[in-house]
Design an enzyme around this catalytic site. Structure first.
Site, PDB file in Angstrom:
ATOM      1  N   SER A 169     -13.165   2.317 -10.868  1.00 23.11           N
ATOM      2  CA  SER A 169     -12.734   1.642 -11.508  1.00 23.11           C
ATOM      3  C   SER A 169     -12.653   1.669 -13.339  1.00 23.11           C
ATOM      4  O   SER A 169     -13.844   3.128 -13.273  1.00 23.11           O
ATOM      5  CB  SER A 169     -14.156   0.904 -11.896  1.00 23.11           C
ATOM      6  N   TYR A 187     -21.785  -2.772 -12.526  1.00 24.91           N
ATOM      7  CA  TYR A 187     -20.785  -2.508 -11.993  1.00 24.91           C
ATOM      8  C   TYR A 187     -20.276  -1.247 -11.872  1.00 24.91           C
ATOM      9  O   TYR A 187     -19.931  -0.423 -10.769  1.00 24.91           O
ATOM     10  CB  TYR A 187     -19.946  -3.723 -10.744  1.00 24.91           C
ATOM     11  N   GLY A 211      -7.025  -7.975   0.791  1.00 23.03           N
ATOM     12  CA  GLY A 211      -6.570  -7.157  -0.439  1.00 23.03           C
ATOM     13  C   GLY A 211      -6.126  -6.071  -1.341  1.00 23.03           C
ATOM     14  O   GLY A 211      -5.415  -5.138   0.241  1.00 23.03           O
ATOM     15  N   ILE A 212      -6.894  -5.447  -1.389  1.00 24.59           N
ATOM     16  CA  ILE A 212      -6.275  -3.512  -1.579  1.00 24.59           C
ATOM     17  C   ILE A 212      -6.832  -3.296  -0.176  1.00 24.59           C
ATOM     18  O   ILE A 212      -6.020  -2.300   0.223  1.00 24.59           O
ATOM     19  CB  ILE A 212      -7.022  -3.029  -2.494  1.00 24.59           C
ATOM     20  N   GLY A 213      -7.663  -3.063   0.386  1.00 21.22           N
ATOM     21  CA  GLY A 213      -8.181  -2.266   1.675  1.00 21.22           C
ATOM     22  C   GLY A 213      -7.356  -2.573   2.374  1.00 21.22           C
ATOM     23  O   GLY A 213      -6.866  -1.854   3.737  1.00 21.22           O
TER      24      GLY A 213
END
Length: 292
Positions: free
Chosen positions: A137, A162, A13-15
Site C-alpha cells: 500500500s 496500517y 473486492g480486490i481478492g
C-alpha cells in the site's frame, strides 16, 4: 502438472477479482475468507466463467496464528503450490488485539502473510517456477520506521499503523526475494492503489485514523487520493494478477508492481538493512515458524 493458486481474503473486492484473473489464466484457485456464504458466492462467480479448473473455498480467520498454521497444513497436504497471493489486509479505527493478544493491525497485515508464506515455502519450492505476491500500500509512506516492538511509540492512529504494518511486510517481501533468489520461487509486491472497497468506503472516511497533525487536511488528502487512484476492484487487482502471471517477469524477483501494473521503485525504507533486520527479529518472536 496442474498449476494451483491460493488467494487470501479472496471472497470479495480486490481478492475476488484477483482470483478471477488467476482462474482465467488457467490456475486452480483456492480462495480463503472468514464467511462461508461469501465464499460460496465467490466460488460460484469464478466457476461461471468456465475456468480450466473449478475453484474452491477454505474458511480461515487469518488474524489467528493458529488458524494460519492450520490453513498452511491444509494447503501443503495438496502438494505443490504455484502462486500465493497474500491479499489479506485490514485497517481499524480503534486499537484492538487479535486472538493471540497481538495488536490486530500488525497481526493481520504482516504477521499473518509472513507466517503463511514461511510455512508454505516447501510447497512453493515444489511448485517452482512459482510466485509469491504480497499486496502492499502507498500508506507505507506515513509509517513510523521503528520495529523494536509490535506497537510504535505514540498514540494509535489506524492509517499510520496500517502503513507501518504494510511497511514491515514490504520489507519482508524484499528480504525474502533475496533469500529465495535462484530457487525458482519469485517474490513480488503489488500495490493496488486506491479502490472502492469496504475498507476505503468505511474506515478511511474517519478522520480519527490519522494523527492530529494530518487531521485538518485529511478530507482534502483523502478526496485527492480517491480522485487520482480510486477505481473498481477489478482495476485494483491488475497489479496482483500481473505479478502472479505475466511472462515479462519470468526470471525476475524482488520487484514492486505499481498501481498501473508495471514495475516501480520500492519505498526506500523497505530496502534499509537495519529495518529489515528489526522486522525479521520481531516477526520471528511474535510468529515463530516452529510453534511451541
Amino acid at each position: 502438472m496442474k498449476q494451483t493458486a491460493l488467494v487470501t481474503a479472496g471472497t470479495a473486492g480486490i481478492g475476488l477479482e484477483t482470483a478471477l484473473g488467476l482462474a482465467e489464466a488457467g490456475l486452480a484457485v483456492t480462495v480463503v475468507g472468514r464467511n462461508a456464504e461469501r465464499g460460496a458466492r465467490a466460488v460460484e462467480r469464478i466457476n461461471t466463467t468456465a475456468p480450466l479448473h473449478s475453484a474452491r473455498f477454505l474458511a480461515a480467520e487469518l488474524s489467528s496464528l493458529d488458524a494460519v498454521r492450520a490453513l498452511a497444513d491444509r494447503i501443503a497436504a495438496d502438494g505443490p503450490l504455484t502462486v500465493l497471493v497474500n491479499n489479506v489486509g485490514a485497517m481499524f479505527p480503534e486499537r484492538q488485539d487479535s486472538v493471540d493478544g497481538i495488536e490486530a493491525t500488525f497481526a493481520v497485515n504482516h504477521l499473518s502473510p509472513y507466517l503463511l508464506t514461511e510455512l508454505l515455502l516447501p510447497a512453493l519450492r515444489a511448485g517452482a517456477p512459482s510466485r509469491i505476491v504480497n499486496v502492499t500500500s502507498g500508506a507505507v509512506g506515513v509509517a513510523k520506521r521503528v520495529f523494536d516492538a509490535v506497537e510504535p511509540p505514540g498514540g494509535y492512529y489506524g492509517f499510520h499503523w496500517y502503513g507501518r504494518a504494510k511497511l514491515a511486510n514490504l520489507t519482508y517481501t524484499l528480504e525474502l526475494a533475496g533469500r529465495l533468489d535462484g530457487t525458482g520461487v519469485s517474490v513480488f509486491a503489488a500495490d493496488p492503489g486506491g479502490a472502492a472497497t469496504d475498507m476505503t468506503n468505511g474506515t478511511m472516511r474517519n478522520p480519527k485514523i490519522v494523527s492530529p497533525g494530518l487531521r485538518l487536511l485529511w478530507p482534502l488528502v483523502r478526496r485527492k487520493f480517491e480522485r487520482s487512484t480510486s477505481g473498481p476492484a477489478s482495476v485494483a487487482a491488475r497489479p496482483s494478477i500481473f505479478a502472479a502471471t505475466d511472462g515479462s517477469l519470468t526470471g525476475q524477483t524482488g520487484v514492486v508492481i505499481g498501481p498501473q501494473a508495471h514495475p516501480v521503485a520500492p519505498f526506500r525504507s523497505a530496502t534499509d538493512p537495519r529495518v529489515a533486520e528489526a522486522v525479521r527479529r520481531l516477526s520471528e518472536r511474535l510468529a515463530p515458524v516452529m510453534a511451541g
